[in-house]
Design a protein around this motif. Structure first.
Motif, mmCIF file in Angstrom:
data_model
loop_
_atom_site.group_PDB
_atom_site.id
_atom_site.type_symbol
_atom_site.label_atom_id
_atom_site.label_comp_id
_atom_site.label_asym_id
_atom_site.label_seq_id
_atom_site.Cartn_x
_atom_site.Cartn_y
_atom_site.Cartn_z
ATOM 1 N N TYR A 60 1.333 -1.656 -0.055
ATOM 2 C CA TYR A 60 0.094 -0.240 0.028
ATOM 3 C C TYR A 60 0.701 1.024 -0.067
ATOM 4 O O TYR A 60 2.231 1.223 1.164
ATOM 5 C CB TYR A 60 -0.899 0.123 1.612
ATOM 6 C CG TYR A 60 -1.827 -0.862 0.963
ATOM 7 C CD1 TYR A 60 -2.965 -1.215 0.077
ATOM 8 C CD2 TYR A 60 -2.201 -1.967 1.967
ATOM 9 C CE1 TYR A 60 -3.705 -2.052 -0.133
ATOM 10 C CE2 TYR A 60 -3.357 -2.793 2.635
ATOM 11 C CZ TYR A 60 -4.006 -3.674 1.727
ATOM 12 O OH TYR A 60 -4.444 -4.132 1.390
ATOM 13 N N PRO A 61 0.472 2.391 -0.583
ATOM 14 C CA PRO A 61 1.023 3.917 -0.232
ATOM 15 C C PRO A 61 1.393 3.891 0.923
ATOM 16 O O PRO A 61 1.040 4.224 1.346
ATOM 17 C CB PRO A 61 0.460 4.621 -1.796
ATOM 18 C CG PRO A 61 -0.013 3.788 -1.937
ATOM 19 C CD PRO A 61 -1.168 2.311 -1.516
ATOM 20 N N THR A 62 2.154 4.491 1.164
ATOM 21 C CA THR A 62 2.860 5.138 2.419
ATOM 22 C C THR A 62 1.749 6.389 2.922
ATOM 23 O O THR A 62 1.070 6.485 4.311
ATOM 24 C CB THR A 62 4.100 5.988 2.340
ATOM 25 O OG1 THR A 62 4.592 6.560 1.518
ATOM 26 C CG2 THR A 62 4.931 5.045 2.305
ATOM 27 N N GLU A 63 0.776 6.670 2.077
ATOM 28 C CA GLU A 63 0.424 7.713 2.225
ATOM 29 C C GLU A 63 -1.094 6.769 3.316
ATOM 30 O O GLU A 63 -2.574 7.711 3.666
ATOM 31 C CB GLU A 63 -0.584 9.206 1.922
ATOM 32 C CG GLU A 63 -0.983 8.235 0.065
ATOM 33 C CD GLU A 63 0.227 8.111 -0.947
ATOM 34 O OE1 GLU A 63 -0.109 8.127 -1.525
ATOM 35 O OE2 GLU A 63 1.488 7.602 -0.990
ATOM 36 N N TYR A 64 -1.205 5.871 2.637
ATOM 37 C CA TYR A 64 -2.501 5.231 3.657
ATOM 38 C C TYR A 64 -2.245 4.456 4.766
ATOM 39 O O TYR A 64 -3.057 3.811 5.443
ATOM 40 C CB TYR A 64 -3.077 3.976 2.494
ATOM 41 C CG TYR A 64 -3.183 4.232 1.077
ATOM 42 C CD1 TYR A 64 -3.409 6.104 0.751
ATOM 43 C CD2 TYR A 64 -3.936 3.430 0.455
ATOM 44 C CE1 TYR A 64 -4.340 5.669 -0.766
ATOM 45 C CE2 TYR A 64 -4.661 3.721 -1.789
ATOM 46 C CZ TYR A 64 -4.941 5.181 -1.601
ATOM 47 O OH TYR A 64 -5.115 5.257 -2.879
ATOM 48 N N ALA A 65 -0.936 4.627 5.696
ATOM 49 C CA ALA A 65 -0.390 4.164 6.707
ATOM 50 C C ALA A 65 -1.664 3.793 7.560
ATOM 51 O O ALA A 65 -1.696 3.287 8.678
ATOM 52 C CB ALA A 65 1.106 4.401 6.719
ATOM 53 N N LYS A 66 -1.776 5.420 7.315
ATOM 54 C CA LYS A 66 -2.704 6.142 9.391
ATOM 55 C C LYS A 66 -4.320 4.949 8.741
ATOM 56 O O LYS A 66 -4.956 5.472 10.133
ATOM 57 C CB LYS A 66 -2.480 6.915 9.436
ATOM 58 C CG LYS A 66 -1.378 6.823 9.797
ATOM 59 C CD LYS A 66 -1.283 8.863 10.313
ATOM 60 C CE LYS A 66 0.416 9.285 10.070
ATOM 61 N NZ LYS A 66 0.798 10.329 10.623
ATOM 62 N N SER A 67 -4.725 4.798 7.160
ATOM 63 C CA SER A 67 -6.324 4.698 7.183
ATOM 64 C C SER A 67 -5.716 3.431 8.241
ATOM 65 O O SER A 67 -5.997 2.424 7.824
ATOM 66 C CB SER A 67 -6.350 5.040 5.739
ATOM 67 O OG SER A 67 -8.137 4.175 5.991
ATOM 68 N N SER A 71 -4.845 -1.340 7.331
ATOM 69 C CA SER A 71 -3.770 -1.242 8.726
ATOM 70 C C SER A 71 -4.002 -3.069 9.014
ATOM 71 O O SER A 71 -5.625 -3.760 8.374
ATOM 72 C CB SER A 71 -4.220 -1.489 9.784
ATOM 73 O OG SER A 71 -5.633 -0.827 9.904
#
Length: 129
Positions: A60-67, A71
């Motif tokens: 997954y793209p790093t900008e999705y990491a907090k979604s 996760s």
């Protein structure tokens, strides 16, 4: 227009229950047709699940990491074992993160990995990216 021998072939296959497809073999791994989950996870099964889950999350793209949906909380992990190889199926479950049941976030509805008992990902099932 179908030719008579095509019609006869179709009728014959229908009477026999259809043609059976050979097992999917990719990179020397015979993939299961139907993954039978283990009732209890032993140590190697846990290693296999962790390795496959980490592989999925790393895609997954790093900008999705907090979604939450991208996760570990938003994933369902199913582990099976055949012929000494663990097969780990990972289903996205955005409903675990408050999304409506049945929500699909992409074209791949699951990912399947072959993993060694030592936790090494051997291959990803050949499918869409």
């Amino acid at each position: 227009m179908l030719k008579p021998h095509h019609v006869l072939l179709c009728v014959s296959l229908l009477q026999d229950g259809g043609a059976t497809l050979p097992p999917t073999v990719e990179k020397g791994i015979q993939w299961p047709d139907d993954l039978q989950p283990l009732a209890t996870l032993d140590g190697p099964a846990v290693l296999a699940a962790h390795a496959a889950l980490q592989r999925v999350l790393s895609r997954y793209p790093t900008e999705y990491a907090k979604s939450c949906a991208f996760s570990a909380k938003g994933m369902e992990v199913i582990v099976g074992e055949e012929r000494g190889i663990y097969f780990v199926r990972i289903n996205p479950r955005p409903d675990k993160c408050g999304w409506a049941p049945g929500t699909v976030l992409g074209f791949d509805v699951f990912e399947l990995y072959a993993v060694s008992p030592e936790g090494k990902v051997l291959a990803r099932y050949p499918s869409m990216p």
